[in-house]
Scaffold this active site. Structure first.
Site, mmCIF file in Angstrom:
data_model
loop_
_atom_site.group_PDB
_atom_site.id
_atom_site.type_symbol
_atom_site.label_atom_id
_atom_site.label_comp_id
_atom_site.label_asym_id
_atom_site.label_seq_id
_atom_site.Cartn_x
_atom_site.Cartn_y
_atom_site.Cartn_z
ATOM 1 N N PRO A 76 0.812 -1.220 0.000
ATOM 2 C CA PRO A 76 0.000 0.000 0.000
ATOM 3 C C PRO A 76 0.840 1.262 0.000
ATOM 4 O O PRO A 76 1.766 1.410 0.803
ATOM 5 C CB PRO A 76 -0.818 -0.132 1.287
ATOM 6 C CG PRO A 76 -0.971 -1.609 1.453
ATOM 7 C CD PRO A 76 0.346 -2.190 0.995
ATOM 8 N N CYS A 77 0.507 2.178 -0.915
ATOM 9 C CA CYS A 77 1.350 3.354 -1.115
ATOM 10 C C CYS A 77 0.827 4.590 -0.392
ATOM 11 O O CYS A 77 1.499 5.609 -0.350
ATOM 12 C CB CYS A 77 1.472 3.662 -2.612
ATOM 13 S SG CYS A 77 -0.097 4.136 -3.404
ATOM 14 N N GLN A 78 -0.378 4.509 0.212
ATOM 15 C CA GLN A 78 -0.948 5.724 0.797
ATOM 16 C C GLN A 78 -0.050 6.339 1.859
ATOM 17 O O GLN A 78 0.008 7.550 2.012
ATOM 18 C CB GLN A 78 -2.323 5.419 1.411
ATOM 19 C CG GLN A 78 -3.378 5.078 0.386
ATOM 20 C CD GLN A 78 -3.487 3.586 0.141
ATOM 21 O OE1 GLN A 78 -2.523 2.851 0.301
ATOM 22 N NE2 GLN A 78 -4.664 3.141 -0.265
#
Length: 356
Positions: A76-78
Site C-alpha cells: 500500500p502506497c498511501q
C-alpha cells in the site's frame, strides 16, 4: 518462471508476467472486491490464496522455497504518497512492506519486483527509500531502481511510479549501474546506492516517446450521466470559445489553462483556489483510487468523466478482463478504485522482458 503475486489487486503484475509466459502459483490480497475481480479474470483454481501476509508465519512461506522464481507486488502506497498524510513506517499500512521483505527472505526467489509512488524518494527527507533499499539488500539482493512513466509505454496516462527490481546476489552477473552526477533526487539517491548497496544494471533503458493518445482509449458512445452538469462546468471553467476550447480554472498567474478536444481535465474540487496543472495535453493525468478524478474534453467541447472501462484501458488491461470483473457483479465505484490502485500492465511487461 513461477511467481507469487503479493498485494495483487486486480493483477497488473500478473497480466504483465503472463504476457511473457510466466506462471502464478500463489497470490495475496485482502480487499474482497479486488479478490472478486481477480478470481473472475484469472484461473486461480490450483493456486494458493494467501490472504493477509502480515499474519503469515515463516513456515508458511517456506513451502514455496525452491519453486518460486519471482515475487512481485506493490505494498500500500498511501502512507508514502503526497496525497496522504505521509506517516510512512509509522502508518500500519507502511509496515506491510516489512512482511513483503520477509516473504522474499524466506522464499529466496531469483528475482523480485516492487512498485510504489514516486513520492517515496522524498518521504522523510529521503530516508524512507534508503531504509527500503537497505532492507532488500540485507536479505540478499542486488538492486536497480527507476521511475517509469506509463505514458511512454503505450497507455496515455501520465503516471510516474518507482520500480525496484532485485536479483539474488548469488545469481547476479549484471554490470554495475552507471551513476550520473547531478543534484536531482534520483541522481543523489543513486550516488548513495552506489556506495551503500550493489546497484546493478537490471532495468531496461527508459523510453521517452508518447505513442498513444487519450482519444485512443475512449469508448465510442457513453451515457449522458458521465458528462459534467452545466453548474459544475461553470465552476470549473472561465469564459471560452465553445467551438474550439475551454479555459480551465487553476491557481496560476494566468488563472486558467486552455483545454482542447482530447485533453484530460482533473475534475476534482472544481471551486478550489489552489489547484494547478488540471489539464493533461492529450494524455490522462494519474488515476486515483479514491475518486473519479479524470475527465476529457469531447468533440462538442463538453467535459465528461472517464468511464470505468476507459480507466482500465489506461492501466493496460483488455476489455475482456474488464468485463469479466464487471460481469461478476463488481460495482462501478469499485472498478474505478481498482484501476486507480493497479500497476500499469505495460510497464511491468517491459521490465520483465529482460529477466530470465
Amino acid at each position: 518462471m513461477n511467481f507469487i503475486d503479493i498485494c495483487s489487486g486486480i493483477g497488473g503484475f500478473r497480466t504483465g508476467l503472463e504476457r511473457n509466459g510466466h506462471n502464478c502459483i500463489a497470490f495475496a490480497e485482502i480487499d474482497k472486491y479486488a479478490i472478486q475481480s481477480y478470481k473472475a479474470i484469472y484461473d486461480t483454481e490450483n493456486e494458493v490464496e494467501l490472504g493477509d501476509i502480515t499474519t503469515m508465519h515463516d513456515s508458511e512461506w517456506e513451502q514455496f522455497k525452491g519453486n518460486c522464481d519471482m515475487i512481485v507486488g506493490g505494498t500500500p502506497c498511501q502512507s508514502f504518497s503526497i496525497a496522504g498524510k505521509r506517516l510512512g513506517f509509522e502508518d500500519t499500512r507502511g509496515t506491510v512492506f516489512f512482511s513483503y521483505v520477509n516473504a522474499i527472505k524466506q522464499v529466496q526467489p531469483k528475482y523480485f519486483l516492487f512498485e510504489n509512488v514516486k513520492g517515496l524518494m522524498s518521504h522523510d527527507k529521503g530516508n524512507t527509500i534508503k531504509v527500503i533499499l537497505k532492507a532488500f539488500d540485507e536479505v540478499g539482493y542486488d538492486l536497480d531502481f527507476e521511475v517509469f512513466n506509463s505514458k511512454y509505454y503505450g497507455v496515455p496516462q501520465n503516471r510516474e511510479r518507482i520500480y525496484i527490481v532485485g536479483i539474488r546476489k548469488d545469481l547476479s552477473d549484471k554490470p554495475f549501474k552507471p551513476v550520473a552526477v547531478g543534484k536531482k533526487k534520483m541522481d543523489l539517491l543513486k550516488a548513495w546506492a552506489k556506495v551503500e548497496i550493489n546497484l546493478r544494471q537490471i532495468h531496461p533503458q527508459l523510453q521517452t516517446e508518447v505513442t498513444a493518445l487519450l482519444v485512443d482509449v475512449l469508448e465510442d458512445e457513453v451515457d449522458e450521466k458521465y458528462y459534467l452538469s452545466e453548474e459544475k462546468t461553470k465552476k470549473l471553467t472561465v469564459d471560452f470559445d465553445p467551438n474550439k476550447m475551454i479555459g480551465i480554472r487553476e491557481a496560476t498567474k494566468q488563472g486558467y489553462a486552455v483545454a482542447e478536444q482530447g485533453d484530460s481535465v482533473n475534475v476534482s474540487y472544481p471551486t478550489s483556489k489552489t489547484r494547478r496543472g488540471r489539464v493533461g495535453k492529450q494524455v490522462a493525468q494519474t488515476l486515483q483510487a479514491g475518486e473519479v478524478n479524470q475527465g476529457v474534453v469531447m468533440n462538442d467541447i463538453r467535459i465528461r468523466k472517464l468511464t470505468p472501462l476507459e480507466c482500465w484501458r489506461l492501466q493496460g488491461f483488455t476489455d475482456e478482463q474488464f468485463y469479466k470483473a464487471k460481469d461478476s457483479g463488481v460495482s462501478n465505484s469499485q472498478l474505478y478504485k481498482q484501476a486507480g490502485n493497479s500497476v500499469t500492465v505495460n510497464v511491468v511487461d517491459e521490465i520483465v522482458k529482460g529477466l530470465n
